[in-house]
Write a protein that holds these residues in place. Structure first.
Motif, PDB file in Angstrom:
ATOM      1  N   SER A 295      -0.664 -85.492   9.308  1.00 47.71           N
ATOM      2  CA  SER A 295      -1.070 -83.705   8.730  1.00 47.71           C
ATOM      3  C   SER A 295      -0.397 -83.270   9.126  1.00 47.71           C
ATOM      4  O   SER A 295      -0.345 -81.875   9.111  1.00 47.71           O
ATOM      5  CB  SER A 295      -2.175 -84.421   9.317  1.00 47.71           C
ATOM      6  N   HIS A 296       0.631 -83.292  10.300  1.00 50.67           N
ATOM      7  CA  HIS A 296       0.978 -82.513  11.175  1.00 50.67           C
ATOM      8  C   HIS A 296       2.858 -82.464  10.421  1.00 50.67           C
ATOM      9  O   HIS A 296       2.902 -81.029  10.469  1.00 50.67           O
ATOM     10  CB  HIS A 296       1.902 -83.029  12.308  1.00 50.67           C
ATOM     11  N   LEU A 297       2.787 -82.549   9.807  1.00 49.30           N
ATOM     12  CA  LEU A 297       4.248 -83.037   8.930  1.00 49.30           C
ATOM     13  C   LEU A 297       3.613 -81.284   7.397  1.00 49.30           C
ATOM     14  O   LEU A 297       4.559 -81.197   7.735  1.00 49.30           O
ATOM     15  CB  LEU A 297       5.132 -83.862   8.112  1.00 49.30           C
ATOM     16  N   ILE A 298       2.276 -82.189   7.426  1.00 44.56           N
ATOM     17  CA  ILE A 298       2.020 -80.951   6.308  1.00 44.56           C
ATOM     18  C   ILE A 298       1.429 -79.306   6.888  1.00 44.56           C
ATOM     19  O   ILE A 298       2.088 -78.611   5.729  1.00 44.56           O
ATOM     20  CB  ILE A 298       0.433 -81.503   5.768  1.00 44.56           C
ATOM     21  N   ARG A 299       1.291 -80.047   7.608  1.00 47.83           N
ATOM     22  CA  ARG A 299       0.804 -78.135   7.966  1.00 47.83           C
ATOM     23  C   ARG A 299       2.319 -77.351   8.649  1.00 47.83           C
ATOM     24  O   ARG A 299       1.968 -76.230   8.034  1.00 47.83           O
ATOM     25  CB  ARG A 299      -0.025 -78.557   9.727  1.00 47.83           C
ATOM     26  N   VAL A 300       3.123 -78.088   9.363  1.00 48.38           N
ATOM     27  CA  VAL A 300       4.498 -77.603   9.780  1.00 48.38           C
ATOM     28  C   VAL A 300       5.026 -76.674   8.572  1.00 48.38           C
ATOM     29  O   VAL A 300       5.532 -75.947   8.158  1.00 48.38           O
ATOM     30  CB  VAL A 300       5.149 -78.549  10.209  1.00 48.38           C
ATOM     31  N   TRP A 301       4.612 -77.576   7.237  1.00 48.94           N
ATOM     32  CA  TRP A 301       5.734 -77.729   6.151  1.00 48.94           C
ATOM     33  C   TRP A 301       5.345 -75.939   5.299  1.00 48.94           C
ATOM     34  O   TRP A 301       5.355 -75.541   4.880  1.00 48.94           O
ATOM     35  CB  TRP A 301       5.792 -78.275   4.577  1.00 48.94           C
ATOM     36  N   LYS A 302       3.726 -76.225   5.928  1.00 48.91           N
ATOM     37  CA  LYS A 302       2.703 -75.041   5.605  1.00 48.91           C
ATOM     38  C   LYS A 302       3.408 -73.620   6.045  1.00 48.91           C
ATOM     39  O   LYS A 302       3.240 -72.970   4.684  1.00 48.91           O
ATOM     40  CB  LYS A 302       0.788 -75.146   5.431  1.00 48.91           C
ATOM     41  N   LEU A 303       3.454 -73.854   6.939  1.00 50.68           N
ATOM     42  CA  LEU A 303       3.913 -72.611   8.168  1.00 50.68           C
ATOM     43  C   LEU A 303       5.366 -72.116   7.851  1.00 50.68           C
ATOM     44  O   LEU A 303       5.370 -71.423   7.223  1.00 50.68           O
ATOM     45  CB  LEU A 303       3.816 -73.129   9.314  1.00 50.68           C
ATOM     46  N   VAL A 304       5.849 -73.552   7.624  1.00 55.69           N
ATOM     47  CA  VAL A 304       7.896 -73.055   6.896  1.00 55.69           C
ATOM     48  C   VAL A 304       7.524 -71.887   5.720  1.00 55.69           C
ATOM     49  O   VAL A 304       7.803 -71.084   6.081  1.00 55.69           O
ATOM     50  CB  VAL A 304       8.364 -74.081   6.879  1.00 55.69           C
ATOM     51  N   ALA A 305       6.306 -72.711   4.966  1.00 51.59           N
ATOM     52  CA  ALA A 305       6.309 -72.620   3.480  1.00 51.59           C
ATOM     53  C   ALA A 305       6.022 -70.771   3.682  1.00 51.59           C
ATOM     54  O   ALA A 305       6.670 -69.688   3.126  1.00 51.59           O
ATOM     55  CB  ALA A 305       5.586 -72.593   2.000  1.00 51.59           C
ATOM     56  N   GLU A 306       5.107 -69.947   4.582  1.00 49.38           N
ATOM     57  CA  GLU A 306       4.705 -68.571   4.631  1.00 49.38           C
ATOM     58  C   GLU A 306       5.619 -68.169   5.686  1.00 49.38           C
ATOM     59  O   GLU A 306       6.471 -66.885   5.772  1.00 49.38           O
ATOM     60  CB  GLU A 306       3.472 -69.699   6.074  1.00 49.38           C
ATOM     61  N   ILE A 307       5.842 -68.475   6.180  1.00 46.40           N
ATOM     62  CA  ILE A 307       7.402 -67.930   6.818  1.00 46.40           C
ATOM     63  C   ILE A 307       9.067 -67.661   6.498  1.00 46.40           C
ATOM     64  O   ILE A 307       9.236 -66.769   6.379  1.00 46.40           O
ATOM     65  CB  ILE A 307       7.903 -68.914   8.622  1.00 46.40           C
ATOM     66  N   ALA A 308       9.317 -69.236   5.473  1.00 46.17           N
ATOM     67  CA  ALA A 308      10.146 -68.271   4.814  1.00 46.17           C
ATOM     68  C   ALA A 308       9.745 -67.418   3.418  1.00 46.17           C
ATOM     69  O   ALA A 308      11.317 -66.872   3.218  1.00 46.17           O
ATOM     70  CB  ALA A 308      10.618 -70.020   4.696  1.00 46.17           C
ATOM     71  N   ALA A 309       8.891 -66.845   3.475  1.00 48.24           N
ATOM     72  CA  ALA A 309       8.324 -66.509   2.558  1.00 48.24           C
ATOM     73  C   ALA A 309       9.461 -64.975   2.075  1.00 48.24           C
ATOM     74  O   ALA A 309       9.825 -64.181   1.859  1.00 48.24           O
ATOM     75  CB  ALA A 309       7.121 -66.085   1.629  1.00 48.24           C
ATOM     76  N   ASP A 310       9.238 -64.585   3.298  1.00 46.23           N
ATOM     77  CA  ASP A 310      10.499 -63.311   3.820  1.00 46.23           C
ATOM     78  C   ASP A 310      11.761 -63.578   3.661  1.00 46.23           C
ATOM     79  O   ASP A 310      11.703 -62.452   3.972  1.00 46.23           O
ATOM     80  CB  ASP A 310      10.075 -62.739   5.892  1.00 46.23           C
ATOM     81  N   ASP A 311      12.260 -64.398   3.324  1.00 52.08           N
ATOM     82  CA  ASP A 311      13.717 -64.780   3.376  1.00 52.08           C
ATOM     83  C   ASP A 311      14.148 -65.506   2.516  1.00 52.08           C
ATOM     84  O   ASP A 311      14.248 -66.537   1.990  1.00 52.08           O
ATOM     85  CB  ASP A 311      14.408 -65.516   4.776  1.00 52.08           C
TER      86      ASP A 311
END
Length: 233
Positions: A43-59
């Protein structure tokens, strides 16, 4: 491996194929056991990936496949917070990840870049990220340590390590030194409430501001609930 049932393959879409390949190399099957550490589990990996995808949308220039693999492997060598090797955990994970990616057939430059992303994510290691991918993973991992989920993880880890919730005589360390090895509440001031100060991306800073506000509100609610009644004598 059943790609329709494994939670990681579904969560890491559209990078399920490379995630499945990495898991096979690591010997993790669809019905394999999750980590026994509930603060660093799937669940930690899934949450971190979700955050990564959200942050990465800008780049749009970011290597998202590299980031997906980095998220999957960033805690692949787990070291308890009470272990004296704690500051080495991200380096050990980077070394193991490099072995996995060599087996997968990645070239040396990309393996080294991924190892840096993993090694630099750790607060304890204090390694300055040199690439945008490293900055994104570090920001995402730190965001998962704060906010409502951060509160839950803090008290989970405290229970796992045998710490108390707070000092009954001085919960907010008014007249004592903070000691987050003994008291979970101390960890808010020693680390968590300051994590957002080190966020590097604009999206992460926006998310971090909201999550720190959640934690501060929680601390004030807790302060009210555990306040010692004044003597009427």
């Amino acid at each position: 491996m059943n790609t329709t049932t494994h939670p990681l393959l579904q969560a890491f879409f559209p990078y399920g194929d490379v995630i499945a390949a990495v898991l096979r190399i690591m010997g993790v099957c669809a019905d394999g056991q999750d980590s026994d550490d509930g603060s660093h589990d799937w669940s930690h990996l899934i949450r971190v990936w979700k955050l990564v995808a959200e942050i990465a949308a800008d780049d749009p220039a970011l290597d998202l496949e590299m980031l997906a693999v980095s998220v999957l492997l960033h805690d692949c060598v787990q070291v308890e917070k009470t272990d004296p090797r704690r500051a080495q955990a991200s380096r050990l994970s980077a070394e193991k990840a490099s072995e996995v990616l060599r087996t997968l057939g990645w070239n040396a430059a990309r393996i080294d870049a991924t190892a840096h992303v993993i090694e630099a994510h750790s607060f304890s290691a204090a390694i300055e990220p040199r690439t945008n991918e490293a900055r994104v993973l570090r920001d995402a991992d730190r965001l998962d340590a704060i906010g409502a989920i951060g509160i839950a993880r803090t008290f989970y880890v405290a229970g796992r390590n045998g710490s108390r919730l707070y000092d009954p005589l001085d919960p907010f360390a008014t007249d004592r030194e903070l000691d987050d090895r003994r008291f979970a509440l101390d960890h808010f001031e020693t680390k968590l409430l300051h994590l957002a100060d080190g966020l590097t991306t604009a999206t992460a800073r926006r998310i971090g501001e909201r999550r720190i506000a959640t934690m501060r509100a929680y601390v004030e609610l807790l302060r009210d609930e555990i306040a010692t009644p004044r003597s009427t004598a």
